[in-house]
Scaffold this motif. Structure first.
Motif, mmCIF file in Angstrom:
data_model
loop_
_atom_site.group_PDB
_atom_site.id
_atom_site.type_symbol
_atom_site.label_atom_id
_atom_site.label_comp_id
_atom_site.label_asym_id
_atom_site.label_seq_id
_atom_site.Cartn_x
_atom_site.Cartn_y
_atom_site.Cartn_z
ATOM 1 N N SER A 1 0.828 -1.207 0.000
ATOM 2 C CA SER A 1 0.000 0.000 0.000
ATOM 3 C C SER A 1 0.866 1.261 0.000
ATOM 4 C CB SER A 1 -0.956 0.005 1.189
ATOM 5 O OG SER A 1 -0.258 0.112 2.398
ATOM 6 N N ILE A 2 2.023 1.207 0.642
ATOM 7 C CA ILE A 2 2.939 2.352 0.611
ATOM 8 C C ILE A 2 3.429 2.579 -0.817
ATOM 9 C CG2 ILE A 2 5.201 3.180 1.365
ATOM 10 C CD1 ILE A 2 4.658 1.748 4.027
ATOM 11 N N PHE A 3 3.748 1.489 -1.515
ATOM 12 C CA PHE A 3 4.206 1.594 -2.901
ATOM 13 C C PHE A 3 3.091 2.139 -3.792
ATOM 14 C CE2 PHE A 3 5.381 -0.279 -7.052
ATOM 15 C CZ PHE A 3 6.594 0.358 -7.196
ATOM 16 N N LYS A 4 1.855 1.694 -3.570
ATOM 17 C CA LYS A 4 0.726 2.196 -4.355
ATOM 18 C C LYS A 4 0.528 3.691 -4.110
ATOM 19 C CE LYS A 4 -2.091 -1.952 -4.713
ATOM 20 N NZ LYS A 4 -3.366 -2.576 -4.308
ATOM 21 N N GLU A 5 0.638 4.113 -2.848
ATOM 22 C CA GLU A 5 0.494 5.535 -2.535
ATOM 23 C C GLU A 5 1.583 6.360 -3.200
ATOM 24 O OE1 GLU A 5 -0.130 7.111 1.397
ATOM 25 O OE2 GLU A 5 -1.118 5.234 1.976
ATOM 26 N N PHE A 6 2.800 5.834 -3.210
ATOM 27 C CA PHE A 6 3.897 6.557 -3.854
ATOM 28 C C PHE A 6 3.644 6.699 -5.358
ATOM 29 C CE2 PHE A 6 7.933 6.531 -6.129
ATOM 30 C CZ PHE A 6 8.450 7.735 -5.662
ATOM 31 N N LEU A 7 3.205 5.634 -5.997
ATOM 32 C CA LEU A 7 2.904 5.707 -7.432
ATOM 33 C C LEU A 7 1.771 6.683 -7.714
ATOM 34 C CD1 LEU A 7 3.211 1.987 -8.582
ATOM 35 C CD2 LEU A 7 4.777 3.865 -9.026
ATOM 36 N N GLY B 1 2.136 10.079 -9.937
ATOM 37 C CA GLY B 1 1.270 10.301 -11.089
ATOM 38 C C GLY B 1 0.481 11.587 -10.997
ATOM 39 N N GLU B 2 -0.058 11.878 -9.820
ATOM 40 C CA GLU B 2 -0.882 13.077 -9.658
ATOM 41 C C GLU B 2 -0.061 14.358 -9.710
ATOM 42 O OE1 GLU B 2 -2.963 12.578 -6.007
ATOM 43 O OE2 GLU B 2 -4.241 10.983 -6.803
ATOM 44 N N ASN B 3 1.134 14.330 -9.157
ATOM 45 C CA ASN B 3 1.948 15.541 -9.073
ATOM 46 C C ASN B 3 3.024 15.621 -10.150
ATOM 47 O OD1 ASN B 3 0.635 16.568 -6.761
ATOM 48 N ND2 ASN B 3 1.685 15.025 -5.554
ATOM 49 N N LYS B 4 2.966 14.727 -11.113
ATOM 50 C CA LYS B 4 3.916 14.717 -12.242
ATOM 51 C C LYS B 4 5.363 14.662 -11.763
ATOM 52 C CE LYS B 4 0.498 15.478 -15.153
ATOM 53 N NZ LYS B 4 -0.580 14.617 -14.743
ATOM 54 N N ARG B 5 5.606 13.855 -10.753
ATOM 55 C CA ARG B 5 6.958 13.689 -10.206
ATOM 56 C C ARG B 5 7.577 12.395 -10.737
ATOM 57 N NH1 ARG B 5 8.173 17.998 -6.447
ATOM 58 N NH2 ARG B 5 6.164 18.984 -6.219
ATOM 59 N N TYR B 6 7.611 12.255 -12.039
ATOM 60 C CA TYR B 6 8.104 11.027 -12.645
ATOM 61 C C TYR B 6 9.602 10.822 -12.439
ATOM 62 C CZ TYR B 6 3.570 11.184 -14.864
ATOM 63 O OH TYR B 6 2.233 11.250 -15.083
ATOM 64 N N ILE B 7 10.335 11.877 -12.119
ATOM 65 C CA ILE B 7 11.766 11.763 -11.898
ATOM 66 C C ILE B 7 12.051 10.948 -10.638
ATOM 67 C CG2 ILE B 7 12.011 13.887 -10.566
ATOM 68 C CD1 ILE B 7 14.451 12.622 -13.213
ATOM 69 N N LEU B 8 11.103 10.855 -9.732
ATOM 70 C CA LEU B 8 11.298 10.091 -8.500
ATOM 71 C C LEU B 8 11.289 8.580 -8.750
ATOM 72 C CD1 LEU B 8 9.009 12.080 -6.067
ATOM 73 C CD2 LEU B 8 11.488 12.130 -6.187
ATOM 74 N N LEU B 9 10.585 8.140 -9.769
ATOM 75 C CA LEU B 9 10.457 6.697 -10.014
ATOM 76 C C LEU B 9 11.800 6.015 -10.316
ATOM 77 C CD1 LEU B 9 7.107 6.633 -11.987
ATOM 78 C CD2 LEU B 9 7.502 6.070 -9.595
ATOM 79 N N PRO B 10 12.635 6.524 -11.214
ATOM 80 C CA PRO B 10 13.925 5.860 -11.445
ATOM 81 C C PRO B 10 14.815 5.856 -10.211
ATOM 82 C CG PRO B 10 13.490 7.429 -13.195
ATOM 83 C CD PRO B 10 12.437 7.609 -12.163
ATOM 84 N N ILE B 11 14.756 6.923 -9.415
ATOM 85 C CA ILE B 11 15.571 6.989 -8.203
ATOM 86 C C ILE B 11 15.158 5.891 -7.234
ATOM 87 C CG2 ILE B 11 16.103 8.411 -6.193
ATOM 88 C CD1 ILE B 11 15.724 10.867 -8.068
ATOM 89 N N VAL B 12 13.866 5.731 -7.039
ATOM 90 C CA VAL B 12 13.368 4.708 -6.116
ATOM 91 C C VAL B 12 13.686 3.312 -6.641
ATOM 92 C CG1 VAL B 12 11.260 3.715 -5.127
ATOM 93 C CG2 VAL B 12 11.594 6.181 -5.152
ATOM 94 N N ILE B 13 13.546 3.098 -7.928
ATOM 95 C CA ILE B 13 13.841 1.782 -8.505
ATOM 96 C C ILE B 13 15.314 1.432 -8.321
ATOM 97 C CG2 ILE B 13 13.988 0.512 -10.687
ATOM 98 C CD1 ILE B 13 11.390 1.975 -11.500
#
Length: 52
Positions: A5-11, A15-27
């Protein structure tokens, strides 16, 4: 609160705030953590610790 659920909230946040740059960092951080956990106690440990 489960880890999924934490991962779902982060995604949802990304998505809502257009913070796509965070996804590669977390991965990358998750992959590094996974490699360290798997290599603990193995012959690869000295090589991985040399990276840091």
């Amino acid at each position: 609160m489960s880890k999924i659920s934490i991962f779902k909230e982060f995604l949802q946040y990304a998505g809502e705030n257009k913070r796509y740059i965070l996804l590669p960092i977390v991965i990358i951080l998750l992959l590094l953590g996974f490699i360290i956990v798997l290599s603990q106690g193995s012959a690869l440990a000295p090589f991985i610790y040399a990276l840091f």
